[in-house]
Design an enzyme around this catalytic site. Structure first.
Site, short mmCIF file in Angstrom:
data_model
loop_
_atom_site.label_atom_id
_atom_site.label_comp_id
_atom_site.label_asym_id
_atom_site.label_seq_id
_atom_site.Cartn_x
_atom_site.Cartn_y
_atom_site.Cartn_z
N GLY A 63 0.79 -1.22 0.00
CA GLY A 63 0.00 0.00 0.00
C GLY A 63 0.81 1.27 0.00
N SER A 93 0.45 -5.92 -5.85
CA SER A 93 -0.32 -4.93 -5.12
C SER A 93 0.27 -3.54 -5.35
CB SER A 93 -0.36 -5.31 -3.63
OG SER A 93 -1.33 -4.54 -2.96
#
Length: 587
Positions: free
Chosen positions: A145, A226
């Site tokens: 993230g 991700s």
């Protein structure tokens, strides 16, 4: 990302070519190997000398903790990375460098994990080779993230299951506020997107130095999962595609993360900058950034973590921005115009990306769903919410706790819009909405952006139950999970390896191997569905609920081409809805 919450708590020579060589060449080659052994893997980078080690368990030469940039501390905080100072003392490259300061995503009671701002290090995994050989290079960018994670991923299993056909490099980059603090002031006397510049600097290091480890700078593949996959996307659109192939030729983006991307001086980044400065005691300073540069590191790390806890569940506040110089526009805009770097792309998504980011059991009614949508995408109008709910058609009834839960096969009639092994009804709608808006549709758009070039674009979905976000990673890096099994894990690793070495992921030479379809935009888009068949069922307790998986004996890979547009009840059409909303939700 990068599997954040749920996953935290000797030489092998190519003797055939040597034997086939003339005698003089043969002798010279063996002398060369002997010299390499006696020099004990010492590599001179000019600014420093690093001595690696042969890992007897893997047969690979490994260098850990190579500094690729100066410490981004003090006056170098929030500035572009700088070259390291020269230090000619030999460094034993047997330990990883320290992790960058970390912050868990917004969730109840996240732990505080301190790091070290002096964290710009990389690691090299290289097969022993003759000096005349230059192997392709894989560069791994970790996920998390943009606020969590490190570069300690072991690439040995991936390399060895591809017959030691390439070199691997893992990198670290600044995280959270240290890598993505942004405002007009940061732009004026610093660098927004400092972390992306760290990645660029590491790739420039590869271009300069990888030949010393046996690598070919002309055959570099960047990869990530991700946020790491999102970084592959952003490096792909950097400078509006003007970088070409100067830093890499191929990209592998697994579950590419695309959160809202504000302008560097937009309202939200500026508010976050001011809040960060205020909490550090710099709120009234005439120059907030200079004030922050002299603050104690641990104080800033704690503030970074505290601000994360104020965000929407499962998110981070400090993210890439449109800075006007390195990242000139938002991804959907650049991808639509096909302004991309590199030549070839392999993109993947998982079948159930969403549950990790949606509060479990919190969305029981349509009103809950609407409220959650407005929280995640605050710029949506009532009409926009209606459009989204129409695209993700379902009964408006509350969640039925007794409704059957099961894995869908992608072909219907039941689809992931309405049911999975862990949710049904409104909760599952939310799971699938988040998955497609943030990971899956961006992955489709990334594929399409590379279809204007004569080289190729390929896509896969990882579908082995439960296939939540990050479940694919052990498949290619190891150790494989029981539900992946050796047959599938080897195939998955060779898919990656073939793309790294041949720019085409097609498996060859085995039963059931099928030519991989190149991506075609629109209704003709095809991808490979990566799954298994057979095996023995068993139940696993996950953070999302109990799921059924399958393991040996009898577990086999099941890989087949499927239509990506019609998959799961018309995913391609739903992605068009998100594309139409892209400017509004800042993706």
């Amino acid at each position: 990302m990068g599997s954040f919450v749920k996953h935290v708590a000797g030489y092998a020579l190519l003797l055939g070519s040597v034997i086939a060589a003339p005698v003089a060449q043969e002798v010279e080659s063996f002398i060369e190997v002997a010299v390499a052994k006696s020099n004990s893997l010492r590599v001179d980078l000019g600014y420093g000398i690093y001595e690696g080690r042969l890992q007897n368990s893997t047969g690979l030469n490994v260098w850990k903790g190579i500094r690729f940039a100066a410490p981004p501390t003090g006056n170098l905080r929030w500035k572009a990375p700088q070259p390291p100072a020269t230090n000619r003392t030999v460094v034993s490259a047997t330990s990883f460098g320290p992790n960058c300061p970390q912050a868990y995503p917004s969730s109840p009671n996240p732990p505080f994990v301190p790091g070290d701002e002096d964290c710009l290090f990389l690691n090299v995994y290289a097969p022993p080779t003759l000096k005349s050989q230059k192997l392709p290079v894989l560069v791994w960018i970790h996920g998390g993230g943009y606020g969590l994670g490190d570069g300690k991923q072991d690439l040995s299993e991936l390399i060895n299951d591809n017959k030691k056909a390439f070199i691997g490099v893992t990198i670290q980059y600044r995280l959270g506020a240290f890598g993505f603090l942004s405002s007009a002031e940061v732009k004026a006397i610093g660098s927004p997107n400092a972390a992306l510049l760290d990645m660029k600097f590491a790739l420039e290091w590869v271009q300069t130095h990888i030949a010393k480890f046996g690598g070919d700078k002309e055959r570099v593949t960047i990869s990530g999962e991700s946020a790491g996959g999102g970084a592959v996307m952003l490096l792909g659109i950097a400078k509006d595609g003007a970088l070409g192939t100067t830093l890499f030729q191929n990209g592998i983006a697994a579950s590419p993360y695309l959160p809202p991307q504000h302008d560097f001086n937009g309202e939200k980044p500026t508010l976050l900058y001011n809040e960060f400065a205020s909490r550090a005691g710099c709120g009234n300073a005439s120059n907030k950034l200079d004030c922050l540069r002299i603050k104690d590191s641990m104080t800033l790390q704690q503030i970074n973590a505290e601000i994360v806890t104020t965000q929407v569940y499962g998110t981070w506040p400090f993210l890439p921005v449109t800075d006007g110089s390195f990242i000139k526009q938002r991804p959907t805009s650049a991808l639509e115009k096909k302004l991309v770097n590199g030549r070839n792309i392999l993109v993947g998504n998982n079948a159930n990306e969403g549950p990790l980011f949606v509060p479990k059991g919190a969305i029981n009614t349509v009103e809950d769903l609407k409220a959650w949508l407005r929280q995640v995408f605050p710029s949506l109008t009532d009409a926009d919410v209606h459009t989204i709910l129409e695209a993700y058609a379902s009964s408006d009834a509350p969640v039925d706790p007794n409704a059957p839960k099961f894995a869908t096969n992608g072909l219907g009639p039941a689809t992931a819009v309405n049911v999975s092994q862990v949710a049904t009804g409104q909760q599952q709608r939310a799971n699938n909405i988040y998955a497609e808006a943030t990971f899956v549709c961006p992955s489709y758009w990334l594929n399409t952006a590379y279809t204007s070039k004569t080289p190729s674009s390929f896509h896969y979905q990882y579908s082995i139950p439960f296939a939540s976000h990050g479940d694919d990673v052990p498949g290619y890096f190891g150790p494989a999970t029981p539900n992946q099994g050796r047959d599938f894990a080897l195939a998955f690793r060779q898919i990656w390896g073939n793309f790294i070495t041949k720019s085409n992921p097609t498996l060859v030479g085995g039963p059931g191997d099928i030519r991989w379809p190149e991506w075609t935009p629109g209704e003709g888009a095809y991808m490979m569905n990566l799954n298994t068949t057979g095996g023995m069922p068993y139940e696993v307790e996950t953070q999302f609920g109990v799921v059924t998986q399958f393991k040996e004996p009898g577990l086999r890979k099941y890989i087949m081409p499927v239509n990506a547009w019609t998959w799961e009840g018309g995913r391609g059409k739903r992605c068009e809805v998100w594309k139409a909303l892209a400017d509004k939700i800042l993706i």
